[in-house]
Motif scaffolding. Structure first.
Motif, PDB file in Angstrom:
ATOM      1  N   VAL A   1     -24.451-103.379  -6.426  1.00 41.95           N
ATOM      2  CA  VAL A   1     -24.579-102.039  -5.847  1.00 41.95           C
ATOM      3  C   VAL A   1     -24.172-100.938  -6.823  1.00 41.95           C
ATOM      4  CG1 VAL A   1     -24.155-102.963  -3.551  1.00 41.95           C
ATOM      5  CG2 VAL A   1     -22.250-102.012  -4.842  1.00 41.95           C
ATOM      6  N   GLY A   2     -23.417-101.271  -7.880  1.00 37.86           N
ATOM      7  CA  GLY A   2     -22.989-100.265  -8.847  1.00 37.86           C
ATOM      8  C   GLY A   2     -21.595 -99.738  -8.566  1.00 37.86           C
ATOM      9  N   ARG A   3     -21.026 -99.122  -9.599  1.00 39.92           N
ATOM     10  CA  ARG A   3     -19.636 -98.639  -9.507  1.00 39.92           C
ATOM     11  C   ARG A   3     -19.515 -97.430  -8.578  1.00 39.92           C
ATOM     12  NH1 ARG A   3     -20.144-103.100 -12.498  1.00 39.92           N
ATOM     13  NH2 ARG A   3     -19.392-102.951 -14.644  1.00 39.92           N
ATOM     14  N   ARG A   4     -20.429 -96.482  -8.724  1.00 42.67           N
ATOM     15  CA  ARG A   4     -20.299 -95.235  -7.974  1.00 42.67           C
ATOM     16  C   ARG A   4     -20.408 -95.449  -6.468  1.00 42.67           C
ATOM     17  NH1 ARG A   4     -24.372 -90.367  -9.228  1.00 42.67           N
ATOM     18  NH2 ARG A   4     -25.835 -91.986  -8.599  1.00 42.67           N
ATOM     19  N   LYS A   5     -21.387 -96.219  -6.035  1.00 44.14           N
ATOM     20  CA  LYS A   5     -21.566 -96.466  -4.602  1.00 44.14           C
ATOM     21  C   LYS A   5     -20.381 -97.241  -4.037  1.00 44.14           C
ATOM     22  CE  LYS A   5     -26.631 -96.495  -4.512  1.00 44.14           C
ATOM     23  NZ  LYS A   5     -27.845 -97.324  -4.264  1.00 44.14           N
ATOM     24  N   MET A   6     -19.907 -98.234  -4.781  1.00 47.07           N
ATOM     25  CA  MET A   6     -18.783 -99.039  -4.318  1.00 47.07           C
ATOM     26  C   MET A   6     -17.525 -98.176  -4.177  1.00 47.07           C
ATOM     27  SD  MET A   6     -17.513-101.996  -3.439  1.00 47.07           S
ATOM     28  CE  MET A   6     -18.307-103.444  -4.132  1.00 47.07           C
ATOM     29  N   LEU A   7     -17.260 -97.356  -5.167  1.00 48.07           N
ATOM     30  CA  LEU A   7     -16.069 -96.518  -5.139  1.00 48.07           C
ATOM     31  C   LEU A   7     -16.143 -95.516  -3.990  1.00 48.07           C
ATOM     32  CD1 LEU A   7     -13.462 -96.219  -6.729  1.00 48.07           C
ATOM     33  CD2 LEU A   7     -14.602 -94.580  -8.222  1.00 48.07           C
ATOM     34  N   CYS A   8     -17.304 -94.908  -3.820  1.00 51.63           N
ATOM     35  CA  CYS A   8     -17.486 -93.921  -2.743  1.00 51.63           C
ATOM     36  C   CYS A   8     -17.304 -94.574  -1.366  1.00 51.63           C
ATOM     37  CB  CYS A   8     -18.872 -93.287  -2.859  1.00 51.63           C
ATOM     38  SG  CYS A   8     -19.288 -92.178  -1.496  1.00 51.63           S
ATOM     39  N   CYS A   9     -17.973 -95.696  -1.140  1.00 53.25           N
ATOM     40  CA  CYS A   9     -17.936 -96.344   0.182  1.00 53.25           C
ATOM     41  C   CYS A   9     -16.538 -96.838   0.542  1.00 53.25           C
ATOM     42  CB  CYS A   9     -18.932 -97.498   0.224  1.00 53.25           C
ATOM     43  SG  CYS A   9     -20.661 -96.967   0.203  1.00 53.25           S
ATOM     44  N   THR A  10     -15.837 -97.453  -0.413  1.00 54.02           N
ATOM     45  CA  THR A  10     -14.507 -97.991  -0.103  1.00 54.02           C
ATOM     46  C   THR A  10     -13.487 -96.880   0.142  1.00 54.02           C
ATOM     47  OG1 THR A  10     -14.132 -98.247  -2.498  1.00 54.02           O
ATOM     48  CG2 THR A  10     -14.822-100.197  -1.282  1.00 54.02           C
ATOM     49  N   MET A  11     -13.606 -95.760  -0.585  1.00 56.00           N
ATOM     50  CA  MET A  11     -12.704 -94.640  -0.332  1.00 56.00           C
ATOM     51  C   MET A  11     -12.951 -94.047   1.055  1.00 56.00           C
ATOM     52  SD  MET A  11     -10.585 -94.190  -2.814  1.00 56.00           S
ATOM     53  CE  MET A  11     -10.019 -92.538  -2.470  1.00 56.00           C
ATOM     54  N   LEU A  12     -14.233 -93.911   1.430  1.00 53.84           N
ATOM     55  CA  LEU A  12     -14.555 -93.381   2.749  1.00 53.84           C
ATOM     56  C   LEU A  12     -14.070 -94.312   3.858  1.00 53.84           C
ATOM     57  CD1 LEU A  12     -18.182 -91.996   2.155  1.00 53.84           C
ATOM     58  CD2 LEU A  12     -16.067 -90.686   2.363  1.00 53.84           C
ATOM     59  N   LEU A  13     -14.280 -95.624   3.666  1.00 51.78           N
ATOM     60  CA  LEU A  13     -13.846 -96.586   4.684  1.00 51.78           C
ATOM     61  C   LEU A  13     -12.326 -96.599   4.826  1.00 51.78           C
ATOM     62  CD1 LEU A  13     -16.224 -99.623   4.028  1.00 51.78           C
ATOM     63  CD2 LEU A  13     -16.175 -98.144   6.047  1.00 51.78           C
ATOM     64  N   CYS A  14     -11.626 -96.562   3.707  1.00 49.44           N
ATOM     65  CA  CYS A  14     -10.163 -96.550   3.759  1.00 49.44           C
ATOM     66  C   CYS A  14      -9.669 -95.313   4.497  1.00 49.44           C
ATOM     67  CB  CYS A  14      -9.587 -96.594   2.342  1.00 49.44           C
ATOM     68  SG  CYS A  14      -7.786 -96.535   2.297  1.00 49.44           S
ATOM     69  N   GLY A  15     -10.242 -94.151   4.159  1.00 52.62           N
ATOM     70  CA  GLY A  15      -9.849 -92.923   4.835  1.00 52.62           C
ATOM     71  C   GLY A  15     -10.120 -92.977   6.324  1.00 52.62           C
ATOM     72  N   LEU A  16     -11.271 -93.552   6.692  1.00 47.48           N
ATOM     73  CA  LEU A  16     -11.640 -93.642   8.104  1.00 47.48           C
ATOM     74  C   LEU A  16     -10.684 -94.553   8.864  1.00 47.48           C
ATOM     75  CD1 LEU A  16     -13.672 -92.959  10.349  1.00 47.48           C
ATOM     76  CD2 LEU A  16     -15.014 -94.944   9.621  1.00 47.48           C
ATOM     77  N   PHE A  17     -10.368 -95.727   8.295  1.00 48.18           N
ATOM     78  CA  PHE A  17      -9.460 -96.661   8.978  1.00 48.18           C
ATOM     79  C   PHE A  17      -8.046 -96.101   9.086  1.00 48.18           C
ATOM     80  CE2 PHE A  17     -12.612-100.058   7.900  1.00 48.18           C
ATOM     81  CZ  PHE A  17     -12.821-100.492   9.203  1.00 48.18           C
ATOM     82  N   CYS A  18      -7.604 -95.344   8.083  1.00 50.58           N
ATOM     83  CA  CYS A  18      -6.286 -94.723   8.161  1.00 50.58           C
ATOM     84  C   CYS A  18      -6.225 -93.728   9.324  1.00 50.58           C
ATOM     85  CB  CYS A  18      -5.955 -94.009   6.853  1.00 50.58           C
ATOM     86  SG  CYS A  18      -5.496 -95.106   5.486  1.00 50.58           S
ATOM     87  N   LEU A  19      -7.293 -92.969   9.516  1.00 47.55           N
ATOM     88  CA  LEU A  19      -7.335 -92.012  10.617  1.00 47.55           C
ATOM     89  C   LEU A  19      -7.437 -92.716  11.965  1.00 47.55           C
ATOM     90  CD1 LEU A  19      -9.694 -89.270   9.116  1.00 47.55           C
ATOM     91  CD2 LEU A  19      -7.215 -89.181   9.351  1.00 47.55           C
ATOM     92  N   LEU A  20      -8.260 -93.768  12.042  1.00 47.78           N
ATOM     93  CA  LEU A  20      -8.422 -94.490  13.310  1.00 47.78           C
ATOM     94  C   LEU A  20      -7.140 -95.189  13.732  1.00 47.78           C
ATOM     95  CD1 LEU A  20     -11.983 -96.087  12.888  1.00 47.78           C
ATOM     96  CD2 LEU A  20     -11.329 -94.163  14.347  1.00 47.78           C
ATOM     97  N   ALA A  21      -6.311 -95.559  12.755  1.00 47.03           N
ATOM     98  CA  ALA A  21      -5.070 -96.274  13.075  1.00 47.03           C
ATOM     99  C   ALA A  21      -4.152 -95.453  13.976  1.00 47.03           C
ATOM    100  CB  ALA A  21      -4.340 -96.640  11.783  1.00 47.03           C
ATOM    101  N   GLU A  22      -4.305 -94.127  13.927  1.00 49.14           N
ATOM    102  CA  GLU A  22      -3.439 -93.270  14.736  1.00 49.14           C
ATOM    103  C   GLU A  22      -3.824 -93.259  16.211  1.00 49.14           C
ATOM    104  OE1 GLU A  22      -0.615 -91.902  13.769  1.00 49.14           O
ATOM    105  OE2 GLU A  22      -1.028 -93.003  11.933  1.00 49.14           O
ATOM    106  N   PHE A  23      -5.012 -93.807  16.523  1.00 51.65           N
ATOM    107  CA  PHE A  23      -5.456 -93.838  17.917  1.00 51.65           C
ATOM    108  C   PHE A  23      -5.111 -95.159  18.608  1.00 51.65           C
ATOM    109  CE2 PHE A  23      -8.147 -90.709  15.839  1.00 51.65           C
ATOM    110  CZ  PHE A  23      -8.122 -89.662  16.743  1.00 51.65           C
ATOM    111  N   ILE A  24      -4.451 -96.068  17.889  1.00 44.20           N
ATOM    112  CA  ILE A  24      -4.082 -97.364  18.460  1.00 44.20           C
ATOM    113  C   ILE A  24      -2.743 -97.230  19.169  1.00 44.20           C
ATOM    114  CG2 ILE A  24      -3.539 -99.777  17.938  1.00 44.20           C
ATOM    115  CD1 ILE A  24      -5.340 -99.542  15.499  1.00 44.20           C
ATOM    116  N   PRO A  25      -2.629 -97.712  20.395  1.00 38.48           N
ATOM    117  CA  PRO A  25      -1.343 -97.641  21.118  1.00 38.48           C
ATOM    118  C   PRO A  25      -0.234 -98.331  20.328  1.00 38.48           C
ATOM    119  CG  PRO A  25      -3.111 -98.282  22.601  1.00 38.48           C
ATOM    120  CD  PRO A  25      -3.691 -98.313  21.213  1.00 38.48           C
ATOM    121  N   THR A  26       0.951 -97.759  20.364  1.00 36.64           N
ATOM    122  CA  THR A  26       2.067 -98.282  19.570  1.00 36.64           C
ATOM    123  C   THR A  26       2.475 -99.692  19.978  1.00 36.64           C
ATOM    124  OG1 THR A  26       3.582 -97.189  21.118  1.00 36.64           O
ATOM    125  CG2 THR A  26       3.009 -96.001  19.100  1.00 36.64           C
ATOM    126  N   GLU A  27       2.244-100.059  21.259  1.00 35.80           N
ATOM    127  CA  GLU A  27       2.628-101.398  21.696  1.00 35.80           C
ATOM    128  C   GLU A  27       1.687-102.478  21.200  1.00 35.80           C
ATOM    129  OE1 GLU A  27       0.291 -99.368  25.007  1.00 35.80           O
ATOM    130  OE2 GLU A  27       1.963 -98.885  23.677  1.00 35.80           O
TER     131      GLU A  27
END
Length: 546
Positions: free
Chosen positions: A404-430
């Motif tokens: 897939v190439g360096r640029r696409k891989m770097l872009c996609c993984t940064m976006l996914l990491c950012g998205l999962f970090c934000l979604l983690a805040e919507f998970i109940p603490t328990e």
């Protein structure tokens, strides 16, 4: 006439001698050693300066301590969120009942609290908290300062080390960094005060912080273009293995002084072995030293069972006379080269973008690693899991990065990491398991991004400035690692703030990556002009930025 570096197709020569033969395997085996040490030295403060579970020492009652949580504790210490308060206890009404170590509700005034002087710890673990009396929330800054000071040392040292490496050679800088880091680490294990510990925590990375980048470049510059991803993954897996090993050692050696000795003594022992490391051929050519470069390549060809073609031999064949181009190359001032390179607006923008990408990757990578010990459950096991989750990330890199190439891989993984970090805040603490899964997925995504970034940075900058510019970008990355130890304090302002910060920066950097050129299956550039001619529209037009 002898050839300069620009006239020699080194990647073609590497294809002739084997892109990843016995010689490269030997070099990588040696480079794995400082990479593992770097994991030890970079993250040891997670455990040496780790907080402990403790409470107030109650005079009289605790003099005959039988457990951390005796029955009388509810009468003597206030509780917060089901846990005994760390830094305050109830005022004793009368000492009469305490003389016989008998404590009950009548012995304490539960309406009056006083500040603790001594403390009781829940287990036999020893960190600087216990040895240097860094107790209570008011002193938490002293613990977070340790990680920040460590990264300030790296921030200060990286550009200097990059210059020394590009000027005097990768091998020399690697040996000095390993030796100095080991010495200061051992001195730190004998620290008699918090101030002495902090000074040694600064000097260790200030001298040894270039260990990873130097070993990485020494290894990667000797493999062909088709094996760069595999070579990068070998180095990255070694670092992850070092992180997991650090967690395992900390689990068994719970006294910080013993742990530091276990981590740093092997650094001194390994120096004779690291002396066998081969110098970078690309660096030797950039300095006009064709004879040494040719000697290393002949040795590599022999070890790999290959032979150099007559055209390749002719390119390196030494003569008694030194041509003017070689002499000019050797006498070129490094700072002149750097200043001349920064006159190119395109290169300046590339360095700025790359620096922001490094800052984001380092902040999120280390931020997630450091916060792993605050998750529910065993902190050692959590740290080991967060380290080992990097290995599937490297496997994914191995399978698809060259497709897939360096640029696409770097872009996609940064976006996914950012998205999962934000979604983690919507998970109940328990829901602790789901939180851990989201945490691990975020760490895997940033691991892929970080691994890709190392390859990418090597490929987009020219040989004569490669380590200096890599160190410059990495220096800005250290701003992220300086902030990372402070992120637990951000949570006291607003609990989701750390993950929101990680997520927002990850998404922003992922989009900025799209301004980079694609470097898949290209030869490493030797000059600024070659580096700037790599663009997605026309890689072969090497005159457009001249």
């Amino acid at each position: 006439m002898p050839k300069s570096e620009d006239d020699i197709d080194l990647d073609g020569v590497l294809n002739e001698i084997g892109q990843f033969g016995r010689f490269q395997i030997r070099q990588y085996a040696l480079m794995i050693i400082p990479i593992i040490f770097n994991a030890f030295f970079t993250l040891s403060y997670v455990f040496t300066a780790g907080n402990l579970e403790y409470r107030c020492h109650v005079p009289g009652c605790d003099d005959a301590l039988t457990s951390y949580h005796p029955e009388w504790l509810n009468y003597s210490v206030p509780f917060k969120n089901g846990m005994p308060a760390q830094c305050e206890r109830f005022q004793v009404i009368s000492n009469t009942s305490l003389q016989d170590f008998y404590c009950d509700s009548e012995a304490f005034d539960r309406s009056t609290t006083i500040e603790c002087i001594d403390f009781v710890y829940s287990n036999d673990e020893v960190t600087i908290v216990k040895d240097f009396n860094i107790n209570c929330p008011k002193n938490d800054w002293k613990l977070t300062l340790v990680g920040t000071v460590n990264n300030i040392g790296q921030f200060v040292a990286l550009p200097i080390a990059g210059y020394l490496s590009d000027r005097f050679g990768r091998r020399l800088v690697l040996l000095l960094s390993v030796a100095a880091s080991a010495i200061f680490g051992l001195i730190r294990s004998y620290a008699t005060s918090y101030e002495m510990f902090i000074i040694m925590e600064f000097l260790d990375p200030a001298i040894g912080s270039t260990m990873y980048t130097t070993a990485f470049i020494l290894a990667l510059e000797l493999v062909g273009p088709n094996m760069r991803v595999s070579g990068n993954n070998v180095i990255s897996c070694a670092f992850s293995f070092g992180e997991a090993t650090l967690g395992l050692l900390a689990m068994f050696f719970r006294n910080w002084r013993t742990l530091l000795k276990i981590l740093y003594i092997p650094g001194l022992v390994s120096l004779p072995l690291l002396w066998m490391t081969s110098e970078s051929v690309r660096w030797l050519l950039s300095k006009g030293d064709r004879e040494k470069a040719f000697s290393i390549l002949k040795k590599a060809a022999k070890m790999n069972g290959k032979s150099l073609s007559p055209s390749a031999v002719e390119g390196f064949y030494p003569t008694s006379e030194k041509d003017s181009s070689s002499e000019e190359l050797e006498n070129t001032n490094f700072f002149y080269l750097l200043a001349d390179a920064f006159r190119n607006p395109g290169l300046l923008l590339r360095v700025a973008n790359c620096s922001f990408c490094w800052l984001t990757n380092v902040l999120v990578y280390y931020g997630l690693s450091l916060n792993s010990v605050t998750l529910a459950g065993d902190k050692y096991l959590n740290f080991i899991l967060v380290s080992l989750i990097e290995l599937p990330g490297f496997l994914i890199m191995q399978l698809i990065l060259d497709r897939v190439g360096r640029r696409k891989m770097l872009c996609c993984t940064m976006l996914l990491c950012g998205l999962f970090c934000l979604l983690a805040e919507f998970i109940p603490t328990e829901n602790t398991w789901l939180s851990l899964i989201m945490f691990l997925v975020s760490k895997m995504a940033i691991t892929i991004s970080f691994g890709t970034l190392y390859i990418y940075t090597v490929e987009i900058f020219p040989t004569n400035l490669r380590q200096s510019l890599l160190s410059l970008c990495s220096m800005f990355g250290r701003i992220g690692s300086m902030i990372a130890p402070q992120t637990p304090l951000l949570a006291k302002v607003w609990s989701p703030l750390p993950m929101v910060l990680f997520g927002g920066m990850g998404i922003t950097s992922g989009l900025a990556i799209l301004q980079f050129p694609e470097t898949l299956n290209i030869q490493l550039p030797n000059t600024v002009q070659e580096a700037m001619s790599m663009n997605s529209d026309d890689r072969n037009n090497k005159d457009q930025f001249s």
